[in-house]
Design a protein around this motif. Structure first.
Motif, PDB file in Angstrom:
ATOM      1  N   LEU A 176      44.567 -23.922 -11.994  1.00 45.21           N
ATOM      2  CA  LEU A 176      44.806 -22.598 -13.056  1.00 45.21           C
ATOM      3  C   LEU A 176      45.705 -23.560 -14.336  1.00 45.21           C
ATOM      4  N   ARG A 177      45.066 -22.937 -15.704  1.00 42.94           N
ATOM      5  CA  ARG A 177      45.966 -23.240 -16.635  1.00 42.94           C
ATOM      6  C   ARG A 177      46.893 -22.429 -17.536  1.00 42.94           C
ATOM      7  N   PHE A 178      47.841 -22.310 -18.035  1.00 42.96           N
ATOM      8  CA  PHE A 178      48.915 -21.607 -18.524  1.00 42.96           C
ATOM      9  C   PHE A 178      48.454 -22.020 -20.104  1.00 42.96           C
ATOM     10  N   GLN A 179      47.596 -21.697 -20.986  1.00 46.30           N
ATOM     11  CA  GLN A 179      47.094 -21.620 -21.876  1.00 46.30           C
ATOM     12  C   GLN A 179      48.175 -21.854 -22.908  1.00 46.30           C
ATOM     13  N   PHE A 180      48.635 -22.510 -24.043  1.00 43.81           N
ATOM     14  CA  PHE A 180      50.666 -21.739 -24.865  1.00 43.81           C
ATOM     15  C   PHE A 180      49.206 -21.992 -26.111  1.00 43.81           C
ATOM     16  N   GLU A 181      49.950 -21.303 -27.852  1.00 45.69           N
ATOM     17  CA  GLU A 181      49.411 -21.570 -28.362  1.00 45.69           C
ATOM     18  C   GLU A 181      49.736 -22.855 -29.998  1.00 45.69           C
ATOM     19  N   ASN A 182      51.201 -23.394 -29.793  1.00 44.44           N
ATOM     20  CA  ASN A 182      50.844 -24.571 -30.159  1.00 44.44           C
ATOM     21  C   ASN A 182      50.872 -25.383 -29.654  1.00 44.44           C
ATOM     22  N   GLU A 183      51.149 -26.735 -29.683  1.00 45.23           N
ATOM     23  CA  GLU A 183      52.233 -28.402 -29.265  1.00 45.23           C
ATOM     24  C   GLU A 183      53.669 -27.848 -29.042  1.00 45.23           C
ATOM     25  N   GLU A 184      53.839 -27.264 -30.384  1.00 42.50           N
ATOM     26  CA  GLU A 184      55.735 -27.147 -30.074  1.00 42.50           C
ATOM     27  C   GLU A 184      56.126 -26.334 -29.413  1.00 42.50           C
ATOM     28  N   LEU A 185      55.491 -25.092 -28.478  1.00 39.29           N
ATOM     29  CA  LEU A 185      55.727 -23.915 -27.329  1.00 39.29           C
ATOM     30  C   LEU A 185      54.999 -24.745 -25.970  1.00 39.29           C
ATOM     31  N   LEU A 186      54.011 -25.786 -26.179  1.00 40.67           N
ATOM     32  CA  LEU A 186      53.709 -26.173 -24.675  1.00 40.67           C
ATOM     33  C   LEU A 186      54.599 -27.365 -25.042  1.00 40.67           C
ATOM     34  N   SER A 187      55.297 -28.219 -25.502  1.00 36.92           N
ATOM     35  CA  SER A 187      56.498 -29.271 -25.373  1.00 36.92           C
ATOM     36  C   SER A 187      57.645 -28.496 -24.531  1.00 36.92           C
ATOM     37  N   ALA A 188      58.294 -27.143 -25.220  1.00 39.18           N
ATOM     38  CA  ALA A 188      59.043 -26.692 -25.154  1.00 39.18           C
ATOM     39  C   ALA A 188      59.329 -25.893 -23.616  1.00 39.18           C
ATOM     40  N   ALA A 189      58.112 -25.526 -23.167  1.00 39.23           N
ATOM     41  CA  ALA A 189      57.523 -25.014 -21.544  1.00 39.23           C
ATOM     42  C   ALA A 189      57.469 -26.739 -20.617  1.00 39.23           C
ATOM     43  N   GLU A 190      57.485 -27.690 -20.935  1.00 30.06           N
ATOM     44  CA  GLU A 190      57.093 -28.712 -20.030  1.00 30.06           C
ATOM     45  C   GLU A 190      57.935 -28.644 -19.049  1.00 30.06           C
ATOM     46  N   PRO A 191      59.448 -28.550 -19.185  1.00 33.82           N
ATOM     47  CA  PRO A 191      60.656 -28.358 -18.531  1.00 33.82           C
ATOM     48  C   PRO A 191      60.392 -27.444 -17.562  1.00 33.82           C
ATOM     49  N   GLU A 192      60.200 -26.520 -17.808  1.00 37.01           N
ATOM     50  CA  GLU A 192      59.085 -25.409 -16.990  1.00 37.01           C
ATOM     51  C   GLU A 192      58.139 -25.682 -15.518  1.00 37.01           C
ATOM     52  N   LEU A 193      57.292 -26.607 -16.216  1.00 39.35           N
ATOM     53  CA  LEU A 193      55.830 -26.742 -14.971  1.00 39.35           C
ATOM     54  C   LEU A 193      55.986 -26.549 -13.831  1.00 39.35           C
ATOM     55  N   ARG A 194      57.396 -27.929 -13.144  1.00 42.89           N
ATOM     56  CA  ARG A 194      57.143 -27.608 -12.024  1.00 42.89           C
ATOM     57  C   ARG A 194      57.690 -26.224 -10.888  1.00 42.89           C
ATOM     58  N   LYS A 195      57.947 -25.659 -11.780  1.00 46.15           N
ATOM     59  CA  LYS A 195      58.757 -23.995 -10.895  1.00 46.15           C
ATOM     60  C   LYS A 195      57.931 -23.311 -11.463  1.00 46.15           C
ATOM     61  N   TRP A 196      56.600 -23.194 -11.944  1.00 37.78           N
ATOM     62  CA  TRP A 196      55.529 -23.229 -12.115  1.00 37.78           C
ATOM     63  C   TRP A 196      54.194 -22.957 -10.984  1.00 37.78           C
ATOM     64  N   GLN A 197      54.420 -24.342 -10.710  1.00 39.50           N
ATOM     65  CA  GLN A 197      53.866 -25.162  -9.586  1.00 39.50           C
ATOM     66  C   GLN A 197      54.344 -24.677  -8.576  1.00 39.50           C
ATOM     67  N   ARG A 198      56.164 -24.396  -8.229  1.00 34.40           N
ATOM     68  CA  ARG A 198      56.721 -23.376  -6.736  1.00 34.40           C
ATOM     69  C   ARG A 198      55.884 -22.484  -6.745  1.00 34.40           C
ATOM     70  N   CYS A 199      56.314 -21.391  -7.730  1.00 33.15           N
ATOM     71  CA  CYS A 199      55.479 -19.835  -8.282  1.00 33.15           C
ATOM     72  C   CYS A 199      53.719 -19.840  -7.676  1.00 33.15           C
ATOM     73  N   LEU A 200      53.421 -20.658  -8.123  1.00 31.62           N
ATOM     74  CA  LEU A 200      51.579 -20.948  -8.111  1.00 31.62           C
ATOM     75  C   LEU A 200      52.005 -20.827  -5.737  1.00 31.62           C
ATOM     76  N   SER A 201      52.438 -22.301  -5.364  1.00 31.98           N
ATOM     77  CA  SER A 201      52.205 -22.135  -3.801  1.00 31.98           C
ATOM     78  C   SER A 201      52.598 -21.660  -3.196  1.00 31.98           C
ATOM     79  N   ALA A 202      53.761 -20.636  -3.615  1.00 29.52           N
ATOM     80  CA  ALA A 202      54.321 -18.985  -3.034  1.00 29.52           C
ATOM     81  C   ALA A 202      54.143 -18.375  -2.651  1.00 29.52           C
ATOM     82  N   ALA A 203      52.862 -17.998  -4.145  1.00 35.81           N
ATOM     83  CA  ALA A 203      51.897 -17.097  -3.920  1.00 35.81           C
ATOM     84  C   ALA A 203      50.870 -16.951  -3.088  1.00 35.81           C
ATOM     85  N   LEU A 204      50.589 -17.587  -3.182  1.00 34.90           N
ATOM     86  CA  LEU A 204      49.204 -18.531  -2.604  1.00 34.90           C
ATOM     87  C   LEU A 204      49.053 -19.210  -0.486  1.00 34.90           C
ATOM     88  N   LEU A 205      50.745 -19.261  -0.642  1.00 31.43           N
ATOM     89  CA  LEU A 205      51.052 -19.160   0.586  1.00 31.43           C
ATOM     90  C   LEU A 205      51.345 -17.428   1.790  1.00 31.43           C
TER      91      LEU A 205
END
Length: 102
Positions: A51-80
């Motif tokens: 899965l890929r979360f697409q962002f508008e620009n580099e600045e917003l992507l960089s701001a969201a990077e710290p949240e990546l782990r949380k969303w990976q866990r959400c995906l894993s939990a939803a599939l589980l």
């Protein structure tokens, strides 16, 4: 393209359901998220799911990077919850600027 088997159609429905839910939640919580899109080879499911979360620009992507782990866990939990176990959740969700056509 080869016609999907009954099992592959169930897998496709499951992936669409999870992706749609995560996309809706991501648009609410992540500023600048454009869309969620995925690739999968059903004969290698779930190992090939990305899965890929697409962002508008580099600045917003960089701001969201710290949240990546949380969303990976959400995906894993939803599939589980749907009965699908991911061996390594970090391999199945990334943040990107690229769209499905890029």
């Amino acid at each position: 393209m080869k016609k999907l088997s009954a099992v592959q159609l169930k897998q496709q429905t499951l992936v669409f359901s999870v992706a749609d839910n995560l996309e809706a939640q991501g648009r609410e919580e992540l500023p600048g998220m454009v869309q969620c899109w995925f690739t999968v080879e059903y004969h290698q499911f779930p190992g090939s799911l990305l899965l890929r979360f697409q962002f508008e620009n580099e600045e917003l992507l960089s701001a969201a990077e710290p949240e990546l782990r949380k969303w990976q866990r959400c995906l894993s939990a939803a599939l589980l919850k749907k009965g699908v176990v991911l061996k390594d959740m970090r391999r199945h969700l990334v943040f990107t600027l690229l769209g499905p056509e890029d």
